[in-house]
Design a protein around this motif. Structure first.
Motif, short mmCIF file in Angstrom:
data_model
loop_
_atom_site.label_atom_id
_atom_site.label_comp_id
_atom_site.label_asym_id
_atom_site.label_seq_id
_atom_site.Cartn_x
_atom_site.Cartn_y
_atom_site.Cartn_z
N HIS A 164 0.80 -1.23 0.00
CA HIS A 164 0.00 0.00 0.00
C HIS A 164 0.84 1.28 0.00
O HIS A 164 0.27 2.38 -0.02
CB HIS A 164 -1.03 0.01 1.14
CG HIS A 164 -0.50 -0.06 2.52
ND1 HIS A 164 -1.34 -0.14 3.63
CD2 HIS A 164 0.76 -0.06 3.03
CE1 HIS A 164 -0.61 -0.19 4.73
NE2 HIS A 164 0.65 -0.14 4.39
N TRP A 167 0.39 2.05 -4.55
CA TRP A 167 -0.91 1.52 -4.91
C TRP A 167 -0.98 0.97 -6.33
O TRP A 167 -1.78 0.08 -6.62
CB TRP A 167 -1.98 2.61 -4.75
CG TRP A 167 -2.33 2.89 -3.34
CD1 TRP A 167 -1.92 3.95 -2.59
CD2 TRP A 167 -3.15 2.09 -2.48
NE1 TRP A 167 -2.44 3.87 -1.32
CE2 TRP A 167 -3.20 2.74 -1.23
CE3 TRP A 167 -3.84 0.89 -2.66
CZ2 TRP A 167 -3.92 2.23 -0.16
CZ3 TRP A 167 -4.56 0.38 -1.58
CH2 TRP A 167 -4.60 1.05 -0.35
N TRP A 170 -0.50 -3.13 -6.88
CA TRP A 170 -1.01 -4.04 -5.86
C TRP A 170 -1.36 -5.42 -6.43
O TRP A 170 -1.20 -6.43 -5.74
CB TRP A 170 -2.23 -3.44 -5.16
CG TRP A 170 -3.48 -3.35 -5.99
CD1 TRP A 170 -3.90 -2.30 -6.74
CD2 TRP A 170 -4.48 -4.37 -6.14
NE1 TRP A 170 -5.09 -2.59 -7.37
CE2 TRP A 170 -5.47 -3.85 -7.01
CE3 TRP A 170 -4.64 -5.66 -5.65
CZ2 TRP A 170 -6.60 -4.57 -7.38
CZ3 TRP A 170 -5.76 -6.39 -6.01
CH2 TRP A 170 -6.73 -5.85 -6.86
#
Length: 263
Positions: A164, A167, A170
């Motif tokens: 995180h 982002w 991911w």
């Protein structure tokens, strides 16, 4: 899993800092008259460490592992005004608002790998938990485990879910293995990894993950300068973790191979 209920309490007294690690958590007292270890939003990794703390802890609890109660803690701006230490004063200033706390286990001692108290199933669940949430911070150097009343308790998951911090990749992170598992402090005791994986699958599905993630306050999910909404982030956390859990067989094999190589 029964419906998750997370309490929010107000900090009424700053007791003392815990000068372990760089984030300066502290023991505080809340308006429910209980002591807590507070993790500050103004510390190094900011709100993301608090999110990882919450998700990691509640997933551990859903697996049947022992974790101190996790609460959200509201800190007002009065505490920094009476704090003589400038470093702590700044930390308190930057942490006004919502933080995360864990119930303080009075009398608990740091887990000693030379005096193992974890049974094989518990050790195996902890190893797989940390592989699933990509927790790089449960090693012999820094166990993040407590021995309380001769039972193993898990603390400090703030270094988990490091995807995180970036982002945009991911999905790639969700499918990766976790080579750092070879350094896990409980790997030698984790002799029931296959059995633990089966129990974890029975305990946690996407609905459980979604329930945990839904309790993350929007305030902790909001970042200045980010176009990603709190709800979009909740969706990503849910999908990321669901994919990790779907890969539990591969992660179990990786842990077994690492254990075989080290034992």
């Amino acid at each position: 899993m029964k419906k998750l209920e997370i309490r929010t309490v107000d900090v009424v007294r700053y007791v003392k800092p815990l000068r372990e690690g760089g984030s300066l958590p502290a023991i505080v007292e809340a308006d429910d008259e209980f002591p807590y270890v507070i993790k500050f939003r103004g510390a190094g990794q900011g709100k993301k460490a608090l999110i990882a703390e919450f998700i990691g802890g509640e997933l551990a609890r859903a697996m049947g592992l022992k974790v101190p109660e996790i609460v959200f803690m509201t800190l007002n701006d009065s505490f920094s005004k009476t704090e003589p230490d400038e470093e702590i004063q700044d930390l308190l200033d930057f942490s006004v608002g919502l933080n995360v706390g864990l119930h303080f286990l009075s009398g608990a001692i740091t887990y000693d790998p030379l005096l193992p108290i974890a049974d094989p199933m518990t050790a195996s669940k902890v190893v797989l938990l940390d592989s699933l949430i990509t927790n790089i911070d449960r090693t012999h150097r820094n166990t993040n485990l407590l021995n309380w009343k001769k039972e193993l308790w898990l603390i400090d998951h703030g270094a988990s879910l490091y995807f995180h911090h970036m982002w945009d990749n991911w999905e790639e992170h969700s499918g990766r293995l976790f080579p750092a598992i070879k350094d896990h402090v409980l790997l030698a005791e984790a002799s029931k990894l296959d059995e633990a994986a089966k129990e974890i699958v029975q305990s946690i599905d996407k609905s459980v993950i979604k329930e945990i993630v839904s309790h993350i306050p929007a305030d902790l999910l909001t970042e200045e300068g980010s176009d990603i909404t709190a709800e979009e982030k909740r969706t990503v956390y849910t999908e990321f973790l669901s994919r990790r859990f779907a890969n539990i067989e591969l992660l179990t094999k990786e842990a077994k191979d690492a254990r075989k190589a080290s034992v």
